[in-house]
Design an enzyme around this catalytic site. Sequence first.
Site, PDB file in Angstrom:
ATOM      1  N   ASP A  17       0.990  -1.177   0.008  1.00 24.34           N
ATOM      2  CA  ASP A  17      -0.067   0.033   0.024  1.00 24.34           C
ATOM      3  C   ASP A  17       0.673   1.214  -0.092  1.00 24.34           C
ATOM      4  O   ASP A  17       0.675   2.101   0.843  1.00 24.34           O
ATOM      5  CB  ASP A  17      -0.907   0.155   1.090  1.00 24.34           C
ATOM      6  CG  ASP A  17      -1.592  -1.505   1.599  1.00 24.34           C
ATOM      7  OD1 ASP A  17      -2.134  -2.007   0.419  1.00 24.34           O
ATOM      8  OD2 ASP A  17      -1.587  -1.500   2.655  1.00 24.34           O
ATOM      9  N   GLU A 199     -11.175  -0.979  -3.782  1.00 23.12           N
ATOM     10  CA  GLU A 199     -10.354  -0.564  -2.532  1.00 23.12           C
ATOM     11  C   GLU A 199      -9.371   0.240  -3.174  1.00 23.12           C
ATOM     12  O   GLU A 199      -9.001   0.476  -4.257  1.00 23.12           O
ATOM     13  CB  GLU A 199      -9.935  -1.517  -1.742  1.00 23.12           C
ATOM     14  CG  GLU A 199      -9.061  -2.569  -2.003  1.00 23.12           C
ATOM     15  CD  GLU A 199      -8.600  -3.709  -1.033  1.00 23.12           C
ATOM     16  OE1 GLU A 199      -9.481  -3.707  -0.223  1.00 23.12           O
ATOM     17  OE2 GLU A 199      -7.509  -4.428  -1.065  1.00 23.12           O
TER      18      GLU A 199
END
Length: 314
Positions: A17, A199
């Site tokens: 991420d 997401e």
Amino acid sequence: MDKNFEYNKPWILQRADPYVYRHTDGKYYFTASVPEYDRIVLRCSDTLEGLKDESELEVWHRHELGPMSKHIWAPEIHFLFGKWYIYFAGGEMEDIWKIRPYVLECQGPDPMKDPWVEKGKITRAETDEFSFEAFSLDATVFENKGVWYYIWAEKVGVGKQISNLYIARMKNGYTLETDQVLLTTPDYDWERHGYWVNEGPSVIIRDGKVFMTYSASDTGVNYCMGMLTADADSDLLDPLSWKKERYPVLASSPEHVVYGPGHNSFTVDEEGNDILVYHARTETEIVGDPLYNPNRHAMLMKFQFIDGKPVFKF
């Protein structure tokens, strides 16, 4: 960037991420999920490539119990409303999947030296009865025409829960001003491997267009990137302003040994080239639960705009 730099190869190991922010003074900041999911770290460098070798500073550590005590995920550092903020998600030791979005605020102009304080869970609008009542994560923020927006993923439904992406306008760095608006839900087969997931949103604005990339499917080799586009002059809180791409804009490439590319951010290098920052794996056989396998690595991709759209090619 060094001419010998290898794009689409592991750049910063075991950092999922990844988020890179270049400030107005030219400095680059890097943060990401660490495999232990227990802290938030920052790196700072005068160059993008230099982030790789910079030491990491832990600016915050998880609580022992209660909110923000488990699964500290996907931090992003931003500068808005005159202050530095870090947006992240976290669960509770007593209920590890009670993932909610939280925010830290820096108490000075230097995020590497000045203290960070907890502002708690993001505050939804007074009229909003729904946001952050369920599994919520992967928040990002962006500014368009003087207005700041907050986009996040949240699960809905009963039985097989579905992760959608929502948007709202911001009142300040930790409060939303409008009710949630649904931007995208996993409609297509490539968004439904393992789990039905949208997401990891990220936004880049160019030539009057707002592009929002996002990640889909489970976190193994099926993980991939989709994209929505809106006119910068349109009402970004109107779902009809956004057009969704039918197919992924980036997916696994066995030829390049890149598997499960996703959860990206955007930056530019020192020469002004557009750079996609993303995580991916270099193996297809994942030992154990993909979520707890540490081998998601931050990588960099140079990309261009072709016919008015960002095109991502290995």
